[in-house]
Every structure is written in C-alpha cells, then in structure tokens.
Design a protein around this motif. Structure first.
Motif, PDB file in Angstrom:
ATOM      1  N   ASP A 178       0.822  -1.163  -0.031  1.00  0.00           N
ATOM      2  CA  ASP A 178      -0.163  -0.014  -0.095  1.00  0.00           C
ATOM      3  C   ASP A 178       0.792   1.484   0.085  1.00  0.00           C
ATOM      4  O   ASP A 178       0.488   2.231  -0.395  1.00  0.00           O
ATOM      5  N   ILE A 179       2.148   0.819   0.230  1.00  0.00           N
ATOM      6  CA  ILE A 179       3.048   2.290   0.212  1.00  0.00           C
ATOM      7  C   ILE A 179       3.186   2.825  -1.286  1.00  0.00           C
ATOM      8  O   ILE A 179       3.503   2.312  -2.051  1.00  0.00           O
ATOM      9  N   TYR A 180       2.980   4.402  -1.185  1.00  0.00           N
ATOM     10  CA  TYR A 180       3.265   4.982  -2.406  1.00  0.00           C
ATOM     11  C   TYR A 180       4.348   5.842  -2.683  1.00  0.00           C
ATOM     12  O   TYR A 180       4.730   6.512  -3.533  1.00  0.00           O
ATOM     13  N   LYS A 181       4.944   6.153  -1.047  1.00  0.00           N
ATOM     14  CA  LYS A 181       6.177   6.873  -1.160  1.00  0.00           C
ATOM     15  C   LYS A 181       7.114   6.733   0.106  1.00  0.00           C
ATOM     16  O   LYS A 181       6.506   6.423   1.155  1.00  0.00           O
ATOM     17  N   LEU A 182       8.227   6.529  -0.245  1.00  0.00           N
ATOM     18  CA  LEU A 182       9.165   6.206   0.818  1.00  0.00           C
ATOM     19  C   LEU A 182      10.324   7.445   0.780  1.00  0.00           C
ATOM     20  O   LEU A 182      10.862   8.047  -0.014  1.00  0.00           O
ATOM     21  N   THR A 183      10.638   7.701   2.012  1.00  0.00           N
ATOM     22  CA  THR A 183      11.789   8.458   2.219  1.00  0.00           C
ATOM     23  C   THR A 183      12.967   7.742   3.089  1.00  0.00           C
ATOM     24  O   THR A 183      12.712   7.028   3.896  1.00  0.00           O
ATOM     25  N   LEU A 184      14.074   7.821   2.410  1.00  0.00           N
ATOM     26  CA  LEU A 184      15.131   6.967   3.146  1.00  0.00           C
ATOM     27  C   LEU A 184      16.302   7.877   3.411  1.00  0.00           C
ATOM     28  O   LEU A 184      16.711   8.587   2.792  1.00  0.00           O
ATOM     29  N   LEU A 185      16.559   7.581   4.482  1.00  0.00           N
ATOM     30  CA  LEU A 185      17.644   8.142   5.157  1.00  0.00           C
ATOM     31  C   LEU A 185      18.906   7.370   5.562  1.00  0.00           C
ATOM     32  O   LEU A 185      18.841   6.294   6.226  1.00  0.00           O
ATOM     33  N   ALA A 225       5.746   0.356  -7.209  1.00  0.00           N
ATOM     34  CA  ALA A 225       4.707   1.232  -7.594  1.00  0.00           C
ATOM     35  C   ALA A 225       4.639   2.379  -6.288  1.00  0.00           C
ATOM     36  O   ALA A 225       3.659   2.184  -5.824  1.00  0.00           O
ATOM     37  N   TYR A 226       5.803   2.795  -6.380  1.00  0.00           N
ATOM     38  CA  TYR A 226       5.841   3.871  -5.540  1.00  0.00           C
ATOM     39  C   TYR A 226       6.947   4.710  -5.715  1.00  0.00           C
ATOM     40  O   TYR A 226       7.688   4.500  -6.745  1.00  0.00           O
ATOM     41  N   VAL A 227       6.903   6.004  -5.172  1.00  0.00           N
ATOM     42  CA  VAL A 227       8.155   7.097  -5.430  1.00  0.00           C
ATOM     43  C   VAL A 227       9.122   6.922  -4.253  1.00  0.00           C
ATOM     44  O   VAL A 227       8.587   6.452  -3.202  1.00  0.00           O
ATOM     45  N   SER A 228      10.308   7.353  -4.427  1.00  0.00           N
ATOM     46  CA  SER A 228      11.239   7.335  -3.157  1.00  0.00           C
ATOM     47  C   SER A 228      12.273   8.414  -3.344  1.00  0.00           C
ATOM     48  O   SER A 228      12.438   9.045  -4.492  1.00  0.00           O
ATOM     49  N   THR A 229      12.643   9.069  -2.044  1.00  0.00           N
ATOM     50  CA  THR A 229      13.388  10.028  -2.193  1.00  0.00           C
ATOM     51  C   THR A 229      14.376   9.607  -1.055  1.00  0.00           C
ATOM     52  O   THR A 229      14.013   8.918  -0.153  1.00  0.00           O
ATOM     53  N   GLY A 230      15.706   9.868  -1.324  1.00  0.00           N
ATOM     54  CA  GLY A 230      16.769   9.384  -0.348  1.00  0.00           C
ATOM     55  C   GLY A 230      17.786  10.581   0.063  1.00  0.00           C
ATOM     56  O   GLY A 230      18.010  11.405  -0.783  1.00  0.00           O
ATOM     57  N   PHE A 231      18.352  10.423   1.390  1.00  0.00           N
ATOM     58  CA  PHE A 231      19.106  11.509   1.730  1.00  0.00           C
ATOM     59  C   PHE A 231      20.405  10.878   2.587  1.00  0.00           C
ATOM     60  O   PHE A 231      20.089   9.596   3.101  1.00  0.00           O
ATOM     61  N   ILE A 232      21.534  11.511   2.377  1.00  0.00           N
ATOM     62  CA  ILE A 232      22.612  10.919   3.274  1.00  0.00           C
ATOM     63  C   ILE A 232      22.836  11.910   4.173  1.00  0.00           C
ATOM     64  O   ILE A 232      22.899  13.029   3.996  1.00  0.00           O
ATOM     65  N   ASP A 260      10.716   6.533   6.536  1.00  0.00           N
ATOM     66  CA  ASP A 260       9.340   6.873   6.841  1.00  0.00           C
ATOM     67  C   ASP A 260       8.610   6.604   5.206  1.00  0.00           C
ATOM     68  O   ASP A 260       9.047   6.501   4.447  1.00  0.00           O
ATOM     69  N   ALA A 261       7.167   6.542   5.561  1.00  0.00           N
ATOM     70  CA  ALA A 261       6.455   6.235   4.480  1.00  0.00           C
ATOM     71  C   ALA A 261       5.184   6.624   4.594  1.00  0.00           C
ATOM     72  O   ALA A 261       4.594   7.266   5.322  1.00  0.00           O
ATOM     73  N   GLU A 262       4.367   6.907   3.185  1.00  0.00           N
ATOM     74  CA  GLU A 262       3.086   7.250   3.211  1.00  0.00           C
ATOM     75  C   GLU A 262       2.609   6.119   2.285  1.00  0.00           C
ATOM     76  O   GLU A 262       3.111   5.578   1.271  1.00  0.00           O
ATOM     77  N   ALA A 263       1.163   5.683   2.621  1.00  0.00           N
ATOM     78  CA  ALA A 263       0.334   4.603   2.021  1.00  0.00           C
ATOM     79  C   ALA A 263      -0.900   5.066   1.903  1.00  0.00           C
ATOM     80  O   ALA A 263      -1.646   5.822   2.607  1.00  0.00           O
TER      81      ALA A 263
END
Length: 133
Positions: A77-84, A106-113, A126-129
């Motif tokens: 059900d997740i459509y957005k991930l933020t990865l740290l 089937a989701y979008v993703s953003t990553g940060f260092i 963190d995620a949005e679903a």
C-alpha cells in the motif's frame, strides 16, 4: 471532515518521543521515521541495534511492515518512501533489499545521506500509504 487515527503497535514498543508511529487521515497513512531498533522499550540509546547494514535495513522494513499491518495495510500500500542513510556506500545494498520488500516498484522514493539519531544507526525510513476506503 476526515478523522485522524493513530497507530502504535505493541510489537514495536513505545515510540522514542511524544509522537505516534503512524497517523491515518482519511485514506492516507503517514508512517513516522522508523529504524531497525528492536521492539524493546526504554530510551532510544539503550535499545538493541544490529551493527551491520543488511540486518538493520531488513529489520527497518520489518518494523515498517508491522506498523502497516497494525493500520490494516501492507507494504504493497506504500506509494512514497523517504530513505535516510548514514553513508552513500549503502545505497546499492539498500536498493537490493528494498526490491525484496517492495518488488512492484509502484511507489516513489526520495533518499538522503545524513546523520541519524544514534551513531550506530545506519538507516531510517518513513512512508506514506493509501489504505483505500
């Protein structure tokens, strides 16, 4: 007007601060930053955390999955991930692990260092679903 419902699965223990592990507003679930810390209680600094990236990443996805299930959803059900990530050297390994847990792409993703809450914490998600009606 949409109501707000909070989720704090007992299998993860209490959050480390005055917030919920997830909040649902309407059909959208917002999952708070989640790490690979095991589900024991106590201060964040005292909770066990694996020291290798593979184990931390897998436990992080498992913890997100627990939150999703508590809210009546699943990782699908997740459509957005933020990865740290603590270090970009983990990116390729994370990509492979993420594909195991979310194979449909089937989701979008953003990553940060970035630095994380603990020196030995290597990943946080963190995620949005969308949970439907």
């Amino acid at each position: 007007m949409a109501t707000k419902q909070t989720y704090n699965p007992a299998t993860l223990g209490e959050p480390v601060g005055p917030f919920s592990r997830a909040v649902r507003i309407g059909n959208t679930l917002y999952v708070a930053g989640t790490s690979g810390i095991t589900h024991l209680t106590g201060p964040i600094w005292d909770r066990p955390l694996a020291q290798d990236f593979d184990t931390q990443a897998r436990q992080t996805f498992e913890n997100v999955q627990r939150v999703m299930e508590d809210a009546g959803g699943s990782l699908d059900d997740i459509y957005k991930l933020t990865l740290l990530l603590k270090d970009r050297k983990y990116f390729d390994e994370l990509s492979n692990i993420r594909a195991e847990y979310l194979p449909e792409k089937a989701y979008v993703s953003t990553g940060f260092i970035t630095d994380l809450m603990r020196d030995d914490m290597l990943i946080e998600i963190d995620a949005e679903a969308y949970l439907g009606d």
